[in-house]
Design a protein around this motif. Structure first.
Motif, PDB file in Angstrom:
ATOM      1  N   SER A 157       3.087  -0.037   9.295  1.00 39.54           N
ATOM      2  CA  SER A 157       3.905   1.196   9.287  1.00 39.54           C
ATOM      3  C   SER A 157       4.699   1.257   8.237  1.00 39.54           C
ATOM      4  N   LEU A 166      -0.931  -0.777   5.890  1.00 37.01           N
ATOM      5  CA  LEU A 166      -0.772   0.661   6.357  1.00 37.01           C
ATOM      6  C   LEU A 166      -0.551   0.585   8.071  1.00 37.01           C
ATOM      7  N   THR A 167      -1.143  -0.330   8.712  1.00 40.64           N
ATOM      8  CA  THR A 167      -1.112  -0.314  10.140  1.00 40.64           C
ATOM      9  C   THR A 167       0.351  -1.194  10.650  1.00 40.64           C
ATOM     10  N   MET A 203      -9.287   5.727  -1.910  1.00 37.89           N
ATOM     11  CA  MET A 203      -8.793   5.958  -0.598  1.00 37.89           C
ATOM     12  C   MET A 203      -7.581   6.974  -0.455  1.00 37.89           C
ATOM     13  N   GLU A 204      -7.545   7.225   0.763  1.00 39.66           N
ATOM     14  CA  GLU A 204      -6.416   8.219   1.269  1.00 39.66           C
ATOM     15  C   GLU A 204      -5.185   7.264   1.589  1.00 39.66           C
ATOM     16  N   ILE A 205      -4.332   7.180   0.965  1.00 36.62           N
ATOM     17  CA  ILE A 205      -2.978   6.652   0.858  1.00 36.62           C
ATOM     18  C   ILE A 205      -1.806   7.589   1.131  1.00 36.62           C
ATOM     19  N   LYS A 249      -9.925  -2.725   0.589  1.00 36.91           N
ATOM     20  CA  LYS A 249      -9.746  -1.791   1.838  1.00 36.91           C
ATOM     21  C   LYS A 249      -9.094  -2.428   2.849  1.00 36.91           C
ATOM     22  N   ALA A 250      -9.647  -3.712   3.277  1.00 38.27           N
ATOM     23  CA  ALA A 250      -9.042  -4.467   4.566  1.00 38.27           C
ATOM     24  C   ALA A 250      -7.558  -4.606   4.293  1.00 38.27           C
ATOM     25  N   LEU A 284      -5.332  -3.091   2.309  1.00 40.51           N
ATOM     26  CA  LEU A 284      -4.537  -2.027   2.449  1.00 40.51           C
ATOM     27  C   LEU A 284      -4.455  -1.574   3.956  1.00 40.51           C
ATOM     28  N   ASP A 285      -5.600  -1.480   4.673  1.00 39.44           N
ATOM     29  CA  ASP A 285      -5.616  -1.160   5.871  1.00 39.44           C
ATOM     30  C   ASP A 285      -4.516  -2.223   6.793  1.00 39.44           C
ATOM     31  N   HIS A 286      -4.528  -3.149   6.488  1.00 42.39           N
ATOM     32  CA  HIS A 286      -3.534  -4.134   7.062  1.00 42.39           C
ATOM     33  C   HIS A 286      -2.181  -3.882   6.920  1.00 42.39           C
TER      34      HIS A 286
END
Length: 335
Positions: free
Chosen positions: A123, A120-121, A143-145, A113-114, A116-118
């Motif tokens: 952009s 997605l942040t 997860m919501e992608i 998750k970390a 993927l979050d990285h």
């Protein structure tokens, strides 16, 4: 005295030399349709002449587009994933995109998750997942992608999968041995939680069962030549088989080493088939019969798929067929 630093050209330099406003230069860079062709060409000529490079971060703020594709990878130095990443980067660059890569520190959900979050942040406009463990794909499902994404594995993710047919490749390898006359065939698989390992094991079992041959329990390996070597030493103590299909070329290499050290010849005493066709496979002793995967092509197709989805065009999810490459590590068994 320190040498004077040379300032990089900026958008206002381009505007001044081209005799236009900086807003016009911006419209040219963003391919605005209202710009006359002669003006556009004059601006592009100045950009080329002075070596101006647009600030991607600034452009993203103006256009709300980063023109960036994120790539999520497992921590690996294996030939296949690295080749795919290179092809993804090249295809993205040719399409006017760049890539940003993040690797997963572990296969636990918080790490996935970390990572993927990285991405997605940053952009990213789209995402390629090259992380072939089952747990990674389970996390992605949860997860919501909210951007287009594709995995390079034959996973149960419907429209989000782009893969090489691993089952078909394993069937090719096993059928090749059967067609040579082998009826006792061992299989060294990859790790249990890897999607490719499961698919190749399935192909091996299907090929053996369709010919009504004895089914042997596959040995779970770890992709390394080290494992293939020590597994080979153990298997050759009994030597109740005449052929072996290894789930990758490195384990096949280790097994061949074990055969030679045990005084056996390949393929005289035992035939060996690998999988992947790494560049070194043609130079093993003997040169290795293996299943070739076009890792570069799948990388290119992944980018093409994502760009089609971003543009709202039809998307092709057809699997890529592997190819059996026959070399000198396989032959008919001695009776």
């Amino acid at each position: 005295m320190e040498p004077e630093k040379v300032r990089a050209p900026n958008i206002r330099d381009v505007a001044r030399l081209a005799g236009v406003s900086y807003q016009t230069v911006s419209r040219v860079l963003n391919e605005h349709p209202s710009i006359r062709e002669s003006t556009k060409q004059r601006v592009l000529d100045v950009i080329r002449e002075i070596g101006y490079r647009p600030n991607q971060a600034a452009r993203a703020l103006v256009t709300s587009r980063s023109r960036t594709i994120g790539v999520l990878t497992a921590q690996t130095v294996n030939y296949g994933p690295q080749t795919s990443v290179t092809a993804i980067e090249q295809a993205a660059r040719e399409a006017g995109y760049r890539i940003t890569i993040t690797s997963i520190a572990s296969r636990e959900y918080p790490s996935i998750k970390a990572a993927l979050d990285h991405l997605l942040t940053q952009s990213v406009e789209a995402l390629v997942v090259i992380a072939p463990q089952v747990r990674v794909l389970e996390a992605i499902r949860e997860m919501e992608i909210n951007v287009p994404y594709v995995t390079l594995q034959n996973a149960d993710l419907g429209a989000h999968s782009m893969s090489i047919d691993q089952v078909a490749g394993a069937r090719m390898a096993t059928r090749h041995l059967i067609d040579l006359g082998h009826t006792e065939i061992m299989h060294i698989s990859g790790p249990q939680d890897w999607i490719e390992a499961e698919a190749r094991m399935q192909g091996y079992l299907e090929a053996v069962n369709e010919r009504d041959l004895r089914t042997r329990a596959p040995i779970l390996g770890d992709w390394t030549a080290h494992f293939g070597y020590y597994a080979g030493l153990e298997l050759l103590r009994f030597r109740d088989f005449t052929a072996l299909f290894a789930s990758n070329d490195q384990m096949a290499l280790g097994f061949i080493h074990a055969c030679l050290e045990s005084g056996l010849s390949v393929p005289g005493d035992i035939s060996v088939v690998g999988f992947d066709d790494i560049p070194e496979a043609a130079h093993f002793y003997p040169p290795l019969t293996t299943v070739r995967q076009n890792f570069a092509e799948i990388g290119r197709r992944a980018v093409s798929l994502l760009l089609s989805e971003l543009q709202g065009d039809p998307v092709d999810h057809a699997q890529i067929e592997p190819e059996l490459v026959v070399r000198r590590s396989t032959a008919a068994p001695r009776f």
